[in-house]
Design a protein around this motif. Structure first.
Motif, PDB file in Angstrom:
ATOM      1  N   PRO A 125       0.822  -1.208   0.000  1.00 44.99           N
ATOM      2  CA  PRO A 125       0.000   0.000   0.000  1.00 44.99           C
ATOM      3  C   PRO A 125       0.857   1.258   0.000  1.00 44.99           C
ATOM      4  CG  PRO A 125      -0.019  -1.038   2.166  1.00 44.99           C
ATOM      5  CD  PRO A 125       0.685  -1.982   1.250  1.00 44.99           C
ATOM      6  N   LEU A 126       0.318   2.315  -0.590  1.00 43.41           N
ATOM      7  CA  LEU A 126       1.009   3.600  -0.589  1.00 43.41           C
ATOM      8  C   LEU A 126       1.010   4.164   0.822  1.00 43.41           C
ATOM      9  CD1 LEU A 126       2.291   5.902  -2.298  1.00 43.41           C
ATOM     10  CD2 LEU A 126      -0.003   6.889  -2.458  1.00 43.41           C
ATOM     11  N   ARG A 127       2.177   4.551   1.313  1.00 41.20           N
ATOM     12  CA  ARG A 127       2.326   5.040   2.687  1.00 41.20           C
ATOM     13  C   ARG A 127       2.225   6.567   2.680  1.00 41.20           C
ATOM     14  NH1 ARG A 127       4.934   1.217   6.109  1.00 41.20           N
ATOM     15  NH2 ARG A 127       5.970   2.873   7.266  1.00 41.20           N
ATOM     16  N   VAL A 128       1.182   7.071   3.332  1.00 42.32           N
ATOM     17  CA  VAL A 128       0.894   8.504   3.347  1.00 42.32           C
ATOM     18  C   VAL A 128       0.859   8.976   4.797  1.00 42.32           C
ATOM     19  CG1 VAL A 128      -0.734  10.319   2.690  1.00 42.32           C
ATOM     20  CG2 VAL A 128      -0.451   8.304   1.224  1.00 42.32           C
ATOM     21  N   ALA A 129       1.735   9.914   5.159  1.00 42.70           N
ATOM     22  CA  ALA A 129       1.761  10.484   6.505  1.00 42.70           C
ATOM     23  C   ALA A 129       1.029  11.821   6.494  1.00 42.70           C
ATOM     24  CB  ALA A 129       3.196  10.678   6.975  1.00 42.70           C
ATOM     25  N   ILE A 130       0.142  12.016   7.466  1.00 40.41           N
ATOM     26  CA  ILE A 130      -0.584  13.274   7.630  1.00 40.41           C
ATOM     27  C   ILE A 130       0.082  14.027   8.776  1.00 40.41           C
ATOM     28  CG2 ILE A 130      -2.850  14.331   7.922  1.00 40.41           C
ATOM     29  CD1 ILE A 130      -2.763  12.452   5.560  1.00 40.41           C
ATOM     30  N   VAL A 131       0.700  15.160   8.483  1.00 41.70           N
ATOM     31  CA  VAL A 131       1.449  15.904   9.494  1.00 41.70           C
ATOM     32  C   VAL A 131       0.988  17.353   9.524  1.00 41.70           C
ATOM     33  CG1 VAL A 131       3.455  14.403   9.129  1.00 41.70           C
ATOM     34  CG2 VAL A 131       3.345  16.609   7.967  1.00 41.70           C
ATOM     35  N   GLY A 132       1.410  18.081  10.549  1.00 41.19           N
ATOM     36  CA  GLY A 132       1.061  19.489  10.665  1.00 41.19           C
ATOM     37  C   GLY A 132       1.176  19.953  12.105  1.00 41.19           C
ATOM     38  N   ARG A 133       0.807  21.214  12.329  1.00 46.68           N
ATOM     39  CA  ARG A 133       0.807  21.767  13.679  1.00 46.68           C
ATOM     40  C   ARG A 133      -0.321  21.142  14.502  1.00 46.68           C
ATOM     41  NH1 ARG A 133      -0.768  26.926  13.770  1.00 46.68           N
ATOM     42  NH2 ARG A 133      -1.296  27.110  11.577  1.00 46.68           N
ATOM     43  N   PRO A 134      -0.269  21.275  15.841  1.00 50.55           N
ATOM     44  CA  PRO A 134      -1.380  20.765  16.653  1.00 50.55           C
ATOM     45  C   PRO A 134      -2.695  21.445  16.286  1.00 50.55           C
ATOM     46  CG  PRO A 134       0.534  21.260  18.031  1.00 50.55           C
ATOM     47  CD  PRO A 134       0.845  21.794  16.670  1.00 50.55           C
ATOM     48  N   ASN A 135      -3.757  20.671  16.373  1.00 51.45           N
ATOM     49  CA  ASN A 135      -5.131  21.156  16.150  1.00 51.45           C
ATOM     50  C   ASN A 135      -5.376  21.628  14.724  1.00 51.45           C
ATOM     51  OD1 ASN A 135      -7.557  21.189  17.530  1.00 51.45           O
ATOM     52  ND2 ASN A 135      -7.473  23.375  17.977  1.00 51.45           N
ATOM     53  N   ALA A 136      -4.640  21.062  13.772  1.00 53.14           N
ATOM     54  CA  ALA A 136      -4.881  21.388  12.362  1.00 53.14           C
ATOM     55  C   ALA A 136      -5.955  20.501  11.752  1.00 53.14           C
ATOM     56  CB  ALA A 136      -3.577  21.259  11.565  1.00 53.14           C
ATOM     57  N   GLY A 137      -6.424  19.498  12.503  1.00 59.50           N
ATOM     58  CA  GLY A 137      -7.498  18.634  12.003  1.00 59.50           C
ATOM     59  C   GLY A 137      -7.017  17.363  11.338  1.00 59.50           C
ATOM     60  N   LYS A 138      -5.839  16.865  11.704  1.00 60.01           N
ATOM     61  CA  LYS A 138      -5.282  15.676  11.059  1.00 60.01           C
ATOM     62  C   LYS A 138      -6.096  14.426  11.374  1.00 60.01           C
ATOM     63  CE  LYS A 138      -1.396  16.476  13.171  1.00 60.01           C
ATOM     64  NZ  LYS A 138      -1.785  17.762  13.786  1.00 60.01           N
ATOM     65  N   SER A 139      -6.393  14.209  12.659  1.00 61.22           N
ATOM     66  CA  SER A 139      -7.139  13.005  13.051  1.00 61.22           C
ATOM     67  C   SER A 139      -8.571  13.045  12.519  1.00 61.22           C
ATOM     68  CB  SER A 139      -7.153  12.877  14.580  1.00 61.22           C
ATOM     69  OG  SER A 139      -5.837  12.750  15.091  1.00 61.22           O
ATOM     70  N   LEU A 148      -2.505   5.009   5.886  1.00 60.02           N
ATOM     71  CA  LEU A 148      -2.476   6.372   6.405  1.00 60.02           C
ATOM     72  C   LEU A 148      -1.826   6.390   7.777  1.00 60.02           C
ATOM     73  CD1 LEU A 148      -6.145   7.379   5.522  1.00 60.02           C
ATOM     74  CD2 LEU A 148      -4.098   8.125   4.307  1.00 60.02           C
ATOM     75  N   PHE A 149      -0.997   7.403   8.025  1.00 60.62           N
ATOM     76  CA  PHE A 149      -0.329   7.559   9.318  1.00 60.62           C
ATOM     77  C   PHE A 149      -0.778   8.869   9.940  1.00 60.62           C
ATOM     78  CE2 PHE A 149       2.289   4.520   7.195  1.00 60.62           C
ATOM     79  CZ  PHE A 149       2.792   3.702   8.194  1.00 60.62           C
ATOM     80  N   ASP A 150      -1.501   8.761  11.063  1.00 62.21           N
ATOM     81  CA  ASP A 150      -1.851   9.947  11.841  1.00 62.21           C
ATOM     82  C   ASP A 150      -0.684  10.249  12.782  1.00 62.21           C
ATOM     83  OD1 ASP A 150      -3.280  12.041  12.910  1.00 62.21           O
ATOM     84  OD2 ASP A 150      -4.401  10.797  14.311  1.00 62.21           O
ATOM     85  N   THR A 151      -0.308  11.512  12.890  1.00 62.71           N
ATOM     86  CA  THR A 151       0.862  11.879  13.685  1.00 62.71           C
ATOM     87  C   THR A 151       0.518  12.968  14.693  1.00 62.71           C
ATOM     88  OG1 THR A 151       1.576  13.582  12.103  1.00 62.71           O
ATOM     89  CG2 THR A 151       2.408  11.341  11.753  1.00 62.71           C
ATOM     90  N   ALA A 152       1.378  13.106  15.679  1.00 59.55           N
ATOM     91  CA  ALA A 152       1.216  14.176  16.664  1.00 59.55           C
ATOM     92  C   ALA A 152       1.538  15.518  16.027  1.00 59.55           C
ATOM     93  CB  ALA A 152       2.144  13.928  17.857  1.00 59.55           C
ATOM     94  N   GLY A 153       0.875  16.574  16.510  1.00 60.64           N
ATOM     95  CA  GLY A 153       1.168  17.909  16.026  1.00 60.64           C
ATOM     96  C   GLY A 153       2.596  18.319  16.371  1.00 60.64           C
ATOM     97  N   ILE A 154       3.250  18.989  15.427  1.00 57.36           N
ATOM     98  CA  ILE A 154       4.644  19.395  15.596  1.00 57.36           C
ATOM     99  C   ILE A 154       4.686  20.886  15.900  1.00 57.36           C
ATOM    100  CG2 ILE A 154       6.919  19.476  14.522  1.00 57.36           C
ATOM    101  CD1 ILE A 154       6.014  17.215  12.672  1.00 57.36           C
ATOM    102  N   ARG A 155       5.049  21.222  17.132  1.00 52.33           N
ATOM    103  CA  ARG A 155       5.188  22.631  17.509  1.00 52.33           C
ATOM    104  C   ARG A 155       6.631  23.097  17.307  1.00 52.33           C
ATOM    105  NH1 ARG A 155       3.084  24.357  23.134  1.00 52.33           N
ATOM    106  NH2 ARG A 155       4.409  22.688  23.943  1.00 52.33           N
ATOM    107  N   ARG A 156       6.836  24.398  17.489  1.00 52.46           N
ATOM    108  CA  ARG A 156       8.180  24.937  17.396  1.00 52.46           C
ATOM    109  C   ARG A 156       9.080  24.259  18.419  1.00 52.46           C
ATOM    110  NH1 ARG A 156       6.179  30.388  17.401  1.00 52.46           N
ATOM    111  NH2 ARG A 156       7.382  30.760  19.307  1.00 52.46           N
ATOM    112  N   LYS A 157      10.322  24.016  18.036  1.00 53.53           N
ATOM    113  CA  LYS A 157      11.244  23.258  18.887  1.00 53.53           C
ATOM    114  C   LYS A 157      11.418  23.920  20.243  1.00 53.53           C
ATOM    115  CE  LYS A 157      15.733  20.965  18.678  1.00 53.53           C
ATOM    116  NZ  LYS A 157      16.952  20.746  17.864  1.00 53.53           N
ATOM    117  N   ALA A 158      11.425  25.256  20.269  1.00 53.42           N
ATOM    118  CA  ALA A 158      11.636  25.957  21.535  1.00 53.42           C
ATOM    119  C   ALA A 158      10.490  25.735  22.512  1.00 53.42           C
ATOM    120  CB  ALA A 158      11.809  27.449  21.267  1.00 53.42           C
TER     121      ALA A 158
END
Length: 472
Positions: A201-215, A253-263
């Motif tokens: 299967p084609l592997r598709v990761a859904i990424v973005g900032r928190p609360n962007a609506g990925k899940s 499909l891969f649901d991922t945690a929201g990625i915030r700024r490193k700081a």
């Protein structure tokens, strides 16, 4: 994979540690903090000659159904409904708690066989809790230590009536992992089987900032409330995979945690979640970066896009929550302007406007995903490349450095996924970065490779006279 086994119990009894032990990898996040796991996570488990699907679940808590803990419990109840057998885990060192007794009754009322596991039973500290476990009325407890791998032989015997044994050859096939393979440099290796099939299967990761609506987007795609969602930001912690069939194409499909700024990422648990999301990007084939339409192309969005491009993955941008936009024409023009201003390194990347909560634009998004995947796999013949290179050199030759012009002699494509080209030339170290960008952009336009990362490297031709003595 035959039987399905669900691991349940109150928070912090070692369910995820047992899950990782059974699947043979550190897939689930593990921390001393209670309530780390929120979504249910399936995995392919092995125990001796037993092969089965194991589901890690959130810790059971007695809470209101509308609260986050209540929604987590609903996910666990779904896992129990899917399972053929349930592993009910208690902490032998803490003994039987009122919460254990409450949810043991829930497990007993289900029509699934229940195996009682007393985890953390290594040493004398767990003996008291092991004997207390008989009071739960779930049969003889199995003493194990998921952390140290003790008691797995007893767990094997307990699972044997419910899980079929497999032969060695069949077990070897089951252990094969289908996914993206990387070479030593981290680049994707071109597979023999095309993506989108049942075998790969084609592997598709859904990424973005928190609360962007990925899940929410993934739930709408697969047509069920598979992922835990809600108004709270940062609900997702683990990278969870689900299989989906779209227009006869098999997709993982891969649901991922929201990625915030490193700081801003200070807590250990969030660092683990972000690391899991970055790992999902690394092993995906197409990455969908989800932006919030109400504040798209913020600095963190651009950093995530740049990260995906540097990893060399096919990229699609999804503008989510499009249903909240009132003046869509003006908003779309602002998006196009931002694309021209900020995304020069991946010029022409496809952008799809969607609404995860209403299911709008999902087909358009997936069409963009498969188009991006095809471009990512582009291969160009050496003859076409060198005809193009001759034209480029005639129109815009490289600049002269210290009175001597750098000569580009020959070009070929070394790899796909992403397209990687090698130019043989004299003095490659003297070529300015601006000329490399010019070659990449011209190459992208000529051979129709919009929005995909392009690698361009140089190799210096050997000097045939380097080893000969200079004549007088």
């Amino acid at each position: 994979m035959g039987a399905t086994v669900a691991i349940i119990g109150r928070p912090n009894v070692g369910k995820s540690t047992l899950f990782n032990r059974l699947v043979g990898k550190r897939l689930a996040l593990v921390d001393d903090t209670p309530g780390v796991t929120r979504d249910r996570r399936p995995g392919e488990a092995r125990l001796g000659d037993l092969r089965f699907t194991v589901i890690d679940t959130a810790g059971l808590e007695d809470a209101d159904a509308t609260s986050l803990e209540g929604r987590m419990r609903a996910q666990t109840e779904e896992a129990i409904a899917e399972a053929d057998v349930v592993l009910f885990v208690i902490d032998a060192r803490s003994g039987v708690t009122p919460l254990d007794s409450h949810f043991a009754e829930v497990a007993r009322r289900s029509d699934r066989p229940v195996i009682l596991l007393a985890n953390k039973a290594e040493g004398r500290a767990g003996e008291g809790g092991l004997y207390d476990a008989f009071a739960l009325g779930l049969g003889d407890p199995v003493a194990i230590s998921a952390e140290h791998g003790e008691g797995l032989a007893d767990l094997y015997e307990a699972l044997l009536p419910y899980v079929e044994r497999v032969e060695e050859e069949e077990a070897a096939r089951d252990e094969a992992r289908i996914g993206i393979d990387l070479d030593e440099s981290g680049e994707a290796i071109e597979p023999e089987t095309p993506a989108g099939t049942r075998e790969r299967p084609l592997r598709v990761a859904i990424v973005g900032r928190p609360n962007a609506g990925k899940s929410t987007l993934i739930n709408r795609m697969i047509g069920e409330e598979r992922m835990l969602t809600g108004p709270e930001a940062g609900i997702t912690r683990d990278s969870i995979s689900v299989d989906w069939l779209w227009r006869d194409h098999h997709v993982k499909l891969f649901d991922t945690a929201g990625i915030r700024r490193k700081a801003r990422v200070q807590e250990k648990l969030e660092k683990l979640s972000v690391a899991d999301a970055l790992r999902a990007i690394k092993f995906a084939e197409v990455v969908v970066v989800t932006l919030d339409a109400t504040n798209a192309f913020e600095k963190q969005d651009l950093q995530i896009i740049d990260l995906v491009a540097r990893e060399g993955r096919a990229l699609v941008i999804a503008i989510n929550k499009w249903d909240l936009v009132e003046d869509r024409e003006a908003a779309w023009q602002a998006i196009r302007d931002a694309q021209d201003r900020y995304l020069n390194q991946i010029r022409g990347v496809q952008i799809a406007t969607i609404s995860g909560i209403q299911g709008q634009g999902i087909d358009r998004l997936m069409e963009a995903v498969f188009t991006a995947y095809d471009v990512w796999n582009t291969r160009i013949s050496t003859a076409r490349l060198n005809r193009w290179l001759d034209g480029v050199l005639a129109h815009h030759p490289p600049p002269a450095v210290q009175g001597r012009r750098v000569r580009l002699r020959y070009m070929t494509q070394a790899k796909t996924r992403p397209p990687h080209f090698v130019v043989f030339c004299s003095r490659p170290e003297e070529l300015p970065e601006s000329y490399t960008r010019y070659l990449v952009n011209t190459l992208r336009d000529k051979f129709d490779m919009p929005g995909t990362p392009i690698r361009l490297s140089y190799r210096k031709g050997e000097n045939p006279y380097a080893g000969k003595a200079k004549k007088r």
